[in-house]
Motif scaffolding. Structure first.
Motif, short mmCIF file in Angstrom:
data_model
loop_
_atom_site.label_atom_id
_atom_site.label_comp_id
_atom_site.label_asym_id
_atom_site.label_seq_id
_atom_site.Cartn_x
_atom_site.Cartn_y
_atom_site.Cartn_z
N GLU A 1 -4.35 -5.37 4.08
CA GLU A 1 -3.34 -5.13 3.17
C GLU A 1 -2.37 -6.56 3.07
N TYR B 1 -5.76 7.25 -2.25
CA TYR B 1 -4.75 5.75 -2.06
C TYR B 1 -4.64 5.35 -3.53
N ARG C 1 -11.32 -2.60 -0.80
CA ARG C 1 -11.73 -2.26 -2.14
C ARG C 1 -11.88 -3.15 -3.06
N GLU C 2 -11.14 -4.25 -3.04
CA GLU C 2 -11.35 -5.19 -4.09
C GLU C 2 -12.45 -6.16 -3.76
N PRO D 1 0.89 -1.23 -0.07
CA PRO D 1 0.08 -0.10 0.06
C PRO D 1 0.79 1.27 0.08
N SER E 1 -8.75 -0.13 2.72
CA SER E 1 -7.64 -0.74 2.42
C SER E 1 -7.93 -1.74 1.20
N THR E 2 -6.74 -2.21 0.54
CA THR E 2 -6.72 -2.70 -0.71
C THR E 2 -7.92 -3.87 -0.83
N GLU F 1 -4.11 2.66 -6.43
CA GLU F 1 -4.46 1.34 -6.53
C GLU F 1 -3.11 0.62 -7.23
N ASP F 2 -3.21 -0.75 -7.31
CA ASP F 2 -2.20 -1.63 -7.93
C ASP F 2 -1.84 -1.19 -9.36
#
Length: 608
Positions: A350, A205, A381-382, A177, A377-378, A207-208
């Motif tokens: 994460e 934030y 969000r996913e 992150p 957090s990732t 993103e990947d």
């Protein structure tokens, strides 16, 4: 794991960098450092060990730069020495890094052939030399980073500072992150919002695959394909006051004692108390009646929360549950049925292995729910659906209040599943909700036994081995109790289902081995007493954790009997976890261990 901070400020930034790094100490680290721009040059200050060592060096030679990057390192490649501490720098670029560069050996060999002089054992230094090689070929800083990123394999977050560019920071994330903070004439990079909380409440934030070019006036974010992208800016509301120890000696002690409050807060989010029913804060995009199997994946303490939830889903909703350690699930290519449900559990949201497990489940067509403590957090969000635990920032490396809140959310979800599948009538739901509403009060009552636990900790602190045993939902709780003791006090400890005692662990028992029996007075209590008799016959020192009825029925001599308030057994793990947490804490104090930052451990494991 490692903590990253970057600042383009209006004045000297070293104080802000150090303050932000202190807020990242909870992630775990073994060295620290920072780089600032001093005129046309990059200046490094690094130190092995805790931040106070870095502060001591800064006291004698304080940098004055208005642009800088900082880092707390948790060693992966290379020992935790000053030379391996971040930042790493060449003539023209400095970099800090969280993650692992998997192909660093081949990159290092290539760069050394071209004349690069490496000074550390780390994988990170190859990033600095790689970017430097492009800079020396005439690339701009932005183009040098863009050319370098596709050549890096692994999971990472990076922040770059460039010689002669005092109005430029570049940050990127792939797996690990990274967030951008927006200020008044200033801009920031940080591993999480907690690091940036004193500086700004406005966060973007990444993103990947994103990488961002920051100046004090402009922030431009690029996607993995190099095109400009827009990312949502939010105000996560992380107050600087939330990470204060208040009057407690350690964050872990504070977080243990916060559990009645955070458990109540979590319940309020998920229950209609007046109607005595579950009231999920969102509409799930599926019906539990269509689910044939649940897959739960998590790591560490969150994994044990999933093991306890398995009992609840199977008993209350009659839903089969498979549970995996995320690091194994992500690679074994488990056959999954499209339309079933995957639940992933992570305090930070994460955790690298758990995130990979989530992505695998999505690729197989499963519905996904994340149970996380960080809604931005990732993993959150996913996920298709997010059920936040609302524990608040957890700073101690050993999870305590996050574990209890994970159990709360999972218990509520199991009741909702049972109701939706027609396995629970309204009267059953009402009874279960009333039981859940009682849990915060019972946790508060359990905390009153702390003086007794403190005495017990003195009795077992010199033990070489400790065993934890339990049946039913107390079996995974035994695993959690053993994990707490070993990670905080460094005493070797193992947890087992009590029925497995005769299948191996009994060989370890003698008069030097304390055996912690987790035994609420339930339908399995008599069987647990039989196990206690087997331990007593071999001279084992029994620590019995039970209620008043259990204490009365268990007639064996014990090293100590800890009596918890009486309660219905369904949700007992949330109360019986309290003495296990306190025992680990006080044993660590007796042994002089670093309670909040135990050796070799990190709070958020963002690499494999």
């Amino acid at each position: 794991m490692c903590g990253i901070v970057g600042i383009l400020g209006r004045g000297p930034v070293v104080g802000q960098l150090v303050a932000s790094l202190k807020r990242l100490e909870y992630r775990g680290y073994d060295s620290a450092g920072l780089a600032t721009l001093e005129g046309l040059h990059i200046k490094l200050r690094r130190a092995e060990g805790k931040l106070r060592n870095l502060e001591e060096r800064l006291r004698y030679c304080p940098p004055e730069g208005h642009a800088g990057i900082g880092h707390t390192r948790w060693a992966t490649h290379g020992k935790p020495t000053e030379s391996n501490a971040h930042p790493h720098a060449t003539e023209n670029v400095a970099v800090v890094h969280n993650g692992i560069i998997e192909n660093f050996r081949e990159l290092r060999a290539e760069l050394e052939r071209d004349g690069a002089n490496f000074r550390s054992e780390t994988d990170t230094e190859v990033v600095a030399h790689l970017v430097e090689s492009y800079l020396k070929n005439g690339y701009s800083p932005q183009d040098a980073v863009q050319a370098s990123l596709p050549r890096l394999r692994g999971a990472f977050a990076l922040a770059f500072l460039f010689k002669g560019h005092d109005d430029l920071l570049i940050g990127t994330r792939k797996g690990s992150p990274l967030a951008i903070g927006h200020g008044n004439g200033e801009v920031y990079l940080g591993s999480d919002a907690i690091a940036l909380a004193p500086l700004t409440d406005t966060i973007t934030y990444l993103e990947d695959g994103d990488w961002a070019v920051l100046t004090r006036a402009i922030c431009v974010i690029y996607g993995a394909d190099g095109s400009v992208v827009q990312r949502e800016t939010s105000k996560p509301g992380v107050s600087s006051l939330l990470v204060d120890k208040e009057n407690y000696r350690h964050f872990m002690a504070k977080e243990i004692h916060e559990q009645p409050t955070v458990a109540c807060k979590t319940l309020a989010h998920y229950l209609d108390r007046s109607g005595e029913r579950v009231a999920l804060p969102l509409t799930l995009p599926f019906n539990f009646s269509s689910i044939q199997r649940i897959s739960i994946t998590a790591c560490g303490t969150a994994n044990y929360a999933g093991h306890i939830a398995k009992y609840w889903f199977e008993r209350l909703a009659r839903l089969p549950v498979e549970i995996d350690v995320a690091s194994e699930f992500r690679y074994r290519e488990a056959p999954l049925r499209r339309g079933d449900l995957a639940i992933v559990i992570s305090q930070s949201g994460e955790t690298a292995d758990t995130l990979a497990a989530l992505r695998y489940a999505k690729s197989q067509g499963l519905h996904t729910i994340s149970v996380v403590n960080v809604s931005t957090s990732t993993i959150a969000r996913e996920s298709e659906s997010v059920l936040p635990t609302l524990a608040g920032p957890e700073i101690g490396v050993a999870s305590t209040k996050a574990f209890i809140c994970q159990l709360m959310v999972l218990a509520v979800l199991a009741v909702a599943a049972g109701k939706e599948r027609g396995k629970l009538l309204e009267i059953h739901e009402s009874n279960l909700v009333r039981e859940l509403i009682e849990v915060p009060r019972l946790i508060a009552a359990a905390l009153l036994i702390e003086p007794q636990i403190e005495k017990l900790a003195g009795d077992i602190a010199d033990s070489r081995d400790v065993l934890y045993l339990g049946r039913g939902t107390s079996a995974p709780l035994a695993l959690e109790g053993a994990l707490k003791l070993k990670e905080i006090s460094y005493i070797h400890s193992e947890g087992y289902a009590a029925g497995e005692l005769k299948h191996g662990p009994i060989a370890l028992i003698d008069e030097a081995v304390p055996v912690v029996m987790i035994a609420p007075y339930d339908e399995l209590f008599e069987k647990t007493v039989s196990n206690m008799q087997e331990v007593a016959a071999r001279g084992g020192k029994i620590v019995l954790i039970t209620d008043a009825k259990g204490a009365l029925e268990a007639t064996l001599d014990t090293l100590m009997t800890i009596v918890l308030p009486e309660m219905v057994a369904n949700f007992a793990p949330m109360v019986y976890a309290i003495p296990l947490q306190l025992l680990a804490y006080h044993a660590a104090l007796v042994r002089g261990a670093d309670v909040d930052q135990p050796r070799n451990l990190a709070k958020s494991v963002t690499v494999e």
